[in-house]
Scaffold this motif. Structure first.
Motif, PDB file in Angstrom:
ATOM      1  N   ALA A  48       0.833  -1.203   0.000  1.00 12.40           N
ATOM      2  CA  ALA A  48       0.000   0.000   0.000  1.00 12.40           C
ATOM      3  C   ALA A  48       0.869   1.255   0.000  1.00 12.40           C
ATOM      4  O   ALA A  48       0.561   2.234  -0.695  1.00 12.40           O
ATOM      5  CB  ALA A  48      -0.924   0.001   1.217  1.00 12.40           C
ATOM      6  N   GLN A  49       1.949   1.227   0.774  1.00  8.92           N
ATOM      7  CA  GLN A  49       2.840   2.385   0.797  1.00  8.92           C
ATOM      8  C   GLN A  49       3.510   2.588  -0.552  1.00  8.92           C
ATOM      9  O   GLN A  49       3.675   3.724  -1.021  1.00  8.92           O
ATOM     10  CB  GLN A  49       3.887   2.207   1.896  1.00  8.92           C
ATOM     11  CG  GLN A  49       3.301   2.314   3.304  1.00  8.92           C
ATOM     12  CD  GLN A  49       4.299   1.933   4.381  1.00  8.92           C
ATOM     13  OE1 GLN A  49       5.361   1.372   4.089  1.00  8.92           O
ATOM     14  NE2 GLN A  49       3.976   2.231   5.622  1.00  8.92           N
ATOM     15  N   ALA A  50       3.895   1.486  -1.202  1.00 12.66           N
ATOM     16  CA  ALA A  50       4.506   1.596  -2.523  1.00 12.66           C
ATOM     17  C   ALA A  50       3.514   2.157  -3.536  1.00 12.66           C
ATOM     18  O   ALA A  50       3.868   2.984  -4.382  1.00 12.66           O
ATOM     19  CB  ALA A  50       5.024   0.228  -2.977  1.00 12.66           C
ATOM     20  N   GLU A  51       2.259   1.688  -3.451  1.00 14.33           N
ATOM     21  CA  GLU A  51       1.234   2.203  -4.356  1.00 14.33           C
ATOM     22  C   GLU A  51       1.003   3.691  -4.107  1.00 14.33           C
ATOM     23  O   GLU A  51       0.847   4.473  -5.061  1.00 14.33           O
ATOM     24  CB  GLU A  51      -0.065   1.434  -4.165  1.00 14.33           C
ATOM     25  CG  GLU A  51      -0.005  -0.008  -4.660  1.00 14.33           C
ATOM     26  CD  GLU A  51      -1.257  -0.794  -4.291  1.00 14.33           C
ATOM     27  OE1 GLU A  51      -2.156  -0.206  -3.656  1.00 14.33           O
ATOM     28  OE2 GLU A  51      -1.334  -1.986  -4.642  1.00 14.33           O
ATOM     29  N   ALA A  52       0.977   4.086  -2.838  1.00 14.99           N
ATOM     30  CA  ALA A  52       0.776   5.504  -2.522  1.00 14.99           C
ATOM     31  C   ALA A  52       1.942   6.338  -3.035  1.00 14.99           C
ATOM     32  O   ALA A  52       1.743   7.434  -3.575  1.00 14.99           O
ATOM     33  CB  ALA A  52       0.622   5.688  -1.012  1.00 14.99           C
ATOM     34  N   ALA A  53       3.160   5.810  -2.876  1.00 15.34           N
ATOM     35  CA  ALA A  53       4.327   6.543  -3.368  1.00 15.34           C
ATOM     36  C   ALA A  53       4.301   6.666  -4.883  1.00 15.34           C
ATOM     37  O   ALA A  53       4.618   7.723  -5.444  1.00 15.34           O
ATOM     38  CB  ALA A  53       5.612   5.840  -2.914  1.00 15.34           C
ATOM     39  N   ALA A  54       3.912   5.578  -5.563  1.00 15.23           N
ATOM     40  CA  ALA A  54       3.832   5.627  -7.027  1.00 15.23           C
ATOM     41  C   ALA A  54       2.768   6.621  -7.481  1.00 15.23           C
ATOM     42  O   ALA A  54       2.970   7.370  -8.446  1.00 15.23           O
ATOM     43  CB  ALA A  54       3.523   4.232  -7.575  1.00 15.23           C
TER      44      ALA A  54
ATOM     45  N   ALA B  67       3.419   9.933  -9.669  1.00 17.82           N
ATOM     46  CA  ALA B  67       2.704  10.184 -10.916  1.00 17.82           C
ATOM     47  C   ALA B  67       1.988  11.539 -10.875  1.00 17.82           C
ATOM     48  O   ALA B  67       1.994  12.287 -11.856  1.00 17.82           O
ATOM     49  CB  ALA B  67       1.702   9.065 -11.186  1.00 17.82           C
ATOM     50  N   ASN B  68       1.383  11.834  -9.722  1.00 18.34           N
ATOM     51  CA  ASN B  68       0.701  13.125  -9.586  1.00 18.34           C
ATOM     52  C   ASN B  68       1.690  14.279  -9.675  1.00 18.34           C
ATOM     53  O   ASN B  68       1.400  15.324 -10.278  1.00 18.34           O
ATOM     54  CB  ASN B  68      -0.052  13.184  -8.259  1.00 18.34           C
ATOM     55  CG  ASN B  68      -1.255  12.252  -8.236  1.00 18.34           C
ATOM     56  OD1 ASN B  68      -1.761  11.848  -9.284  1.00 18.34           O
ATOM     57  ND2 ASN B  68      -1.722  11.898  -7.051  1.00 18.34           N
ATOM     58  N   ALA B  69       2.859  14.096  -9.061  1.00 15.47           N
ATOM     59  CA  ALA B  69       3.877  15.147  -9.108  1.00 15.47           C
ATOM     60  C   ALA B  69       4.369  15.364 -10.537  1.00 15.47           C
ATOM     61  O   ALA B  69       4.560  16.501 -10.980  1.00 15.47           O
ATOM     62  CB  ALA B  69       5.054  14.781  -8.194  1.00 15.47           C
ATOM     63  N   LYS B  70       4.571  14.261 -11.279  1.00 12.16           N
ATOM     64  CA  LYS B  70       5.008  14.390 -12.670  1.00 12.16           C
ATOM     65  C   LYS B  70       3.937  15.085 -13.510  1.00 12.16           C
ATOM     66  O   LYS B  70       4.255  15.932 -14.356  1.00 12.16           O
ATOM     67  CB  LYS B  70       5.323  13.017 -13.246  1.00 12.16           C
ATOM     68  CG  LYS B  70       6.599  12.385 -12.688  1.00 12.16           C
ATOM     69  CD  LYS B  70       6.863  11.028 -13.324  1.00 12.16           C
ATOM     70  CE  LYS B  70       8.159  10.423 -12.792  1.00 12.16           C
ATOM     71  NZ  LYS B  70       8.425   9.083 -13.376  1.00 12.16           N
ATOM     72  N   ALA B  71       2.674  14.709 -13.280  1.00 10.60           N
ATOM     73  CA  ALA B  71       1.588  15.339 -14.033  1.00 10.60           C
ATOM     74  C   ALA B  71       1.501  16.829 -13.709  1.00 10.60           C
ATOM     75  O   ALA B  71       1.297  17.667 -14.600  1.00 10.60           O
ATOM     76  CB  ALA B  71       0.258  14.652 -13.717  1.00 10.60           C
TER      77      ALA B  71
END
Length: 216
Positions: free
Chosen positions: A108-114, A118-122
């Protein structure tokens, strides 16, 4: 990480505790392991109740608890008198973290980090696009301003030349062509000069007509 974890309040012999489970992987067996971790017992012997009036949760090990337990719900650890007495006499020591629960939390932490990455890149891409649009718009404004300046300079030069020439028809033609682009001061000068030349031409025509009448 809001929304990545499901928070459950646990009521047990020692009081209350808070359990956090990865919301996308929260199965019943993970909840039992987390409860056993808090009370220092074995997951196989744990029973839980929730709601009012309380009802025992009867789920399969791999069943997701979503829909049965909501975020910040309270569940009660069910135990018998012997277990309660043993728990009250012994120091409360949480059991070591279970491997599967730790792995689920890590996922879950890895998914949240990903997701955050992704949000930061967008967001960065959007910011770059907006900056490029602002620069393009600024360039267009600069080009438009330069074009307007050039047109004004040309119009002013033509009108000044016509004013200095003193020919009424040429001044009229210059005004008709360049009055939209000319500066306010030059346009006022050209119009005043046109009016002066028009009055002078009218007087000259009147004098000529009078002279012809006398000659006749």
């Amino acid at each position: 990480m809001a929304g990545q974890f499901l928070t459950v309040r646990l009521r047990h012999p020692r009081g209350t505790s808070t359990i956090q489970l990865p919301s996308s992987h929260a199965t019943f067996d993970l909840l039992l392991e987390a409860v056993a971790e808090q009370v220092g017992g074995c997951a196989a012997g744990v029973r839980l109740s929730t709601g009012y009036p309380p009802k025992v949760l009867r789920l399969g090990p791999s069943d997701l608890i979503a829909g049965h337990i909501n975020d910040m719900d309270t569940v009660t650890y069910l135990y018998d008198a012997g277990m309660a007495q043993a728990a009250s006499q012994a120091p409360f020591q949480p059991a070591p973290k279970q491997k599967r629960l730790a792995e689920a939390r890590a996922r879950a932490q890895a998914e949240a980090a990903a997701t955050a990455e992704a949000n930061a890149k967008a967001a960065a891409a959007n910011a770059r696009r907006e900056e490029e649009q602002r620069r393009a718009q600024a360039q267009e404004r600069q080009k438009a301003a330069a074009a307007a300046t050039a047109a004004r300079e040309v119009a002013d030069a033509v009108l000044r030349s016509a004013v200095e020439g003193g020919a009424l028809e040429e001044l009229r033609a210059a005004l008709e062509t360049h009055q939209e682009a000319a500066s306010a001061d030059v346009l006022r000068l050209a119009r005043d000069t046109r009016e002066r030349l028009r009055r002078a031409a009218k007087r000259h025509a009147a004098k000529a007509a009078a002279a012809e009448g006398r000659a006749a």
